[in-house]
Design an enzyme around this catalytic site. Structure first.
Site, PDB file in Angstrom:
ATOM      1  N   TRP A  91       0.850  -1.183   0.000  1.00 21.51           N
ATOM      2  CA  TRP A  91       0.000   0.000   0.000  1.00 21.51           C
ATOM      3  C   TRP A  91       0.888   1.236   0.000  1.00 21.51           C
ATOM      4  O   TRP A  91       1.482   1.578   1.026  1.00 21.51           O
ATOM      5  CB  TRP A  91      -0.915  -0.021   1.223  1.00 21.51           C
ATOM      6  CG  TRP A  91      -1.896  -1.145   1.138  1.00 21.51           C
ATOM      7  CD1 TRP A  91      -3.112  -1.124   0.495  1.00 21.51           C
ATOM      8  CD2 TRP A  91      -1.770  -2.460   1.706  1.00 21.51           C
ATOM      9  NE1 TRP A  91      -3.735  -2.337   0.626  1.00 21.51           N
ATOM     10  CE2 TRP A  91      -2.948  -3.176   1.359  1.00 21.51           C
ATOM     11  CE3 TRP A  91      -0.789  -3.103   2.464  1.00 21.51           C
ATOM     12  CZ2 TRP A  91      -3.154  -4.500   1.747  1.00 21.51           C
ATOM     13  CZ3 TRP A  91      -1.005  -4.425   2.847  1.00 21.51           C
ATOM     14  CH2 TRP A  91      -2.176  -5.100   2.486  1.00 21.51           C
ATOM     15  N   HIS A 107      -6.846   1.771   2.534  1.00 19.79           N
ATOM     16  CA  HIS A 107      -7.951   0.843   2.256  1.00 19.79           C
ATOM     17  C   HIS A 107      -9.022   1.041   3.333  1.00 19.79           C
ATOM     18  O   HIS A 107      -8.803   1.785   4.297  1.00 19.79           O
ATOM     19  CB  HIS A 107      -7.473  -0.621   2.190  1.00 19.79           C
ATOM     20  CG  HIS A 107      -6.561  -1.038   3.325  1.00 19.79           C
ATOM     21  ND1 HIS A 107      -5.953  -2.272   3.376  1.00 19.79           N
ATOM     22  CD2 HIS A 107      -6.174  -0.397   4.460  1.00 19.79           C
ATOM     23  CE1 HIS A 107      -5.224  -2.360   4.484  1.00 19.79           C
ATOM     24  NE2 HIS A 107      -5.335  -1.250   5.161  1.00 19.79           N
ATOM     25  N   ARG A 133      -3.914   6.430  -2.219  1.00 19.96           N
ATOM     26  CA  ARG A 133      -2.619   5.765  -2.418  1.00 19.96           C
ATOM     27  C   ARG A 133      -1.655   6.738  -3.104  1.00 19.96           C
ATOM     28  O   ARG A 133      -2.074   7.508  -3.969  1.00 19.96           O
ATOM     29  CB  ARG A 133      -2.783   4.524  -3.307  1.00 19.96           C
ATOM     30  CG  ARG A 133      -3.836   3.562  -2.793  1.00 19.96           C
ATOM     31  CD  ARG A 133      -3.304   2.214  -2.488  1.00 19.96           C
ATOM     32  NE  ARG A 133      -4.332   1.433  -1.801  1.00 19.96           N
ATOM     33  CZ  ARG A 133      -4.786   0.248  -2.212  1.00 19.96           C
ATOM     34  NH1 ARG A 133      -4.278  -0.309  -3.285  1.00 19.96           N
ATOM     35  NH2 ARG A 133      -5.697  -0.389  -1.527  1.00 19.96           N
ATOM     36  N   GLN A 147     -13.580   2.172  -1.890  1.00 21.50           N
ATOM     37  CA  GLN A 147     -13.674   0.731  -1.656  1.00 21.50           C
ATOM     38  C   GLN A 147     -14.916   0.436  -0.828  1.00 21.50           C
ATOM     39  O   GLN A 147     -15.481   1.321  -0.184  1.00 21.50           O
ATOM     40  CB  GLN A 147     -12.465   0.233  -0.848  1.00 21.50           C
ATOM     41  CG  GLN A 147     -11.187   0.121  -1.649  1.00 21.50           C
ATOM     42  CD  GLN A 147     -10.071  -0.546  -0.846  1.00 21.50           C
ATOM     43  OE1 GLN A 147     -10.069  -0.507   0.378  1.00 21.50           O
ATOM     44  NE2 GLN A 147      -9.134  -1.148  -1.548  1.00 21.50           N
ATOM     45  N   VAL A 190      -5.862 -11.879   6.529  1.00 22.60           N
ATOM     46  CA  VAL A 190      -6.743 -13.038   6.332  1.00 22.60           C
ATOM     47  C   VAL A 190      -5.916 -14.308   6.137  1.00 22.60           C
ATOM     48  O   VAL A 190      -4.771 -14.259   5.675  1.00 22.60           O
ATOM     49  CB  VAL A 190      -7.677 -12.850   5.104  1.00 22.60           C
ATOM     50  CG1 VAL A 190      -8.862 -11.975   5.469  1.00 22.60           C
ATOM     51  CG2 VAL A 190      -6.931 -12.291   3.913  1.00 22.60           C
ATOM     52  N   ALA A 244     -13.816 -11.598   5.634  1.00 26.83           N
ATOM     53  CA  ALA A 244     -13.729 -10.182   5.263  1.00 26.83           C
ATOM     54  C   ALA A 244     -13.488 -10.100   3.767  1.00 26.83           C
ATOM     55  O   ALA A 244     -12.968 -11.038   3.166  1.00 26.83           O
ATOM     56  CB  ALA A 244     -12.588  -9.501   6.016  1.00 26.83           C
TER      57      ALA A 244
END
Ligand code: DAH
Length: 280
Positions: A91, A107, A133, A147, A190, A244
């Site tokens: 990122w 994000h 970004r 997003q 995740v 998620a």
């Protein structure tokens, strides 16, 4: 007296002529068609956000909003991305302060920890919003875009729940025939992590210009919430699990309406925006 009478008489004549002239000049032509008032309309990104909120409301998800100026604690640390972790490079971050503790969120994922810290489990929430970004701009990269984050945490949540939710989303957005594809991918927050795609509605998955011959359109990233993320907010990963996902909102509008330049959404060209005012 003579002068006054003469003055009054003359004044009446002049005033009458003046009125006559003004009536003729100001006449309203009631046969002219009216001028249509210019009505404002919601931006295509706002419309998509509203639509996504509705779709997820039917699936039992609330909609929440979070800060665009964020701490690196929520943007990174709470998402299992410690400060020395190479994944931070993924990122490209716009920093607000020199020590790097305040950033423009890269994000919508930082809202995961913010929401879990405050309530639940169970949690079912979607978070739409702007992200930023440090990025060179081209047709598919912008320094600001939107997003939608999704988070569900409860007892016994499995990958099947994630896939079912994503498939339902794809069908609500792109038609009841749609199928989704889920492949392995890596995101620190995740495990397992995936990326997900929808089969191209234009060619039905055979391959065409829109899907660049692949038959699939990438929608976003997802996965099962990492135990470290649950632990960091005081949840017990032996008791609850969660999924998620995150997806790009402009991308969804592009996929559905054939817009091929991401930059068009923030350029504020009315000729572009007006095309979304009634349709979509
Ligand atoms: N935050 C990720 C990004 O912006 C997208 C993402 C991936 C969000 C996986 C998630 C997830 O919630 O599980 O690149």
């Amino acid at each position: 007296q003579e002068l006054t009478v003469a003055w009054d008489a003359r004044h009446a004549v002049v005033a009458a002529a003046d009125l006559e002239k003004r009536l003729a000049g100001d006449a309203v032509d009631i046969t002219l068609p009216g001028r249509r008032p210019v009505l404002g309309a919601a931006h295509p990104v706002s419309r998509m956000i509203d639509e996504l909120s509705e779709i997820f409301a039917l699936l039992g998800f609330e909609t929440a909003f979070g800060p665009e100026i964020e701490t690196s604690y929520y943007n990174f640390d709470q998402l299992n991305i410690p400060s020395d972790h190479p994944a931070r490079d993924v990122w490209d971050t716009i920093h607000i302060d020199l020590p790097g503790e305040i950033v423009l969120r890269t994000h919508t994922s930082p809202m995961q920890a913010r929401i879990m810290e405050k309530s639940g489990p169970p949690v079912r929430v979607v978070v739409p919003g702007r992200v930023y970004r440090y990025e060179a701009q081209d047709a598919s990269h912008e320094w600001m875009f939107h997003q939608l984050e999704g988070l569900a945490v409860d007892r016994n949540i499995t990958m099947a729940d994630l896939k079912g939710t994503l498939a339902e989303l794809a069908r609500q957005l792109f038609g009841s025939e749609r199928r989704i594809r889920v492949r392995c991918d890596f995101f620190p927050f995740v495990e397992p992590g995936v990326d997900f795609a929808v089969d191209c509605a234009i060619c039905g998955g055979k391959g065409c210009r829109v899907c660049k011959g692949s038959g699939w359109l990438e929608m976003g990233g997802a996965g099962m919430v990492h135990p470290n993320v649950l632990r960091a907010v005081g949840y017990d990963p032996d008791q609850v699990s969660g999924f998620a996902f995150g997806l790009g909102i402009e991308r969804l509008v592009m996929m559905r309406s054939g817009v091929d330049d991401l930059r068009a959404f923030a350029a504020n060209d009315l000729r572009f925006l007006r095309q979304f005012a009634s349709a979509v």
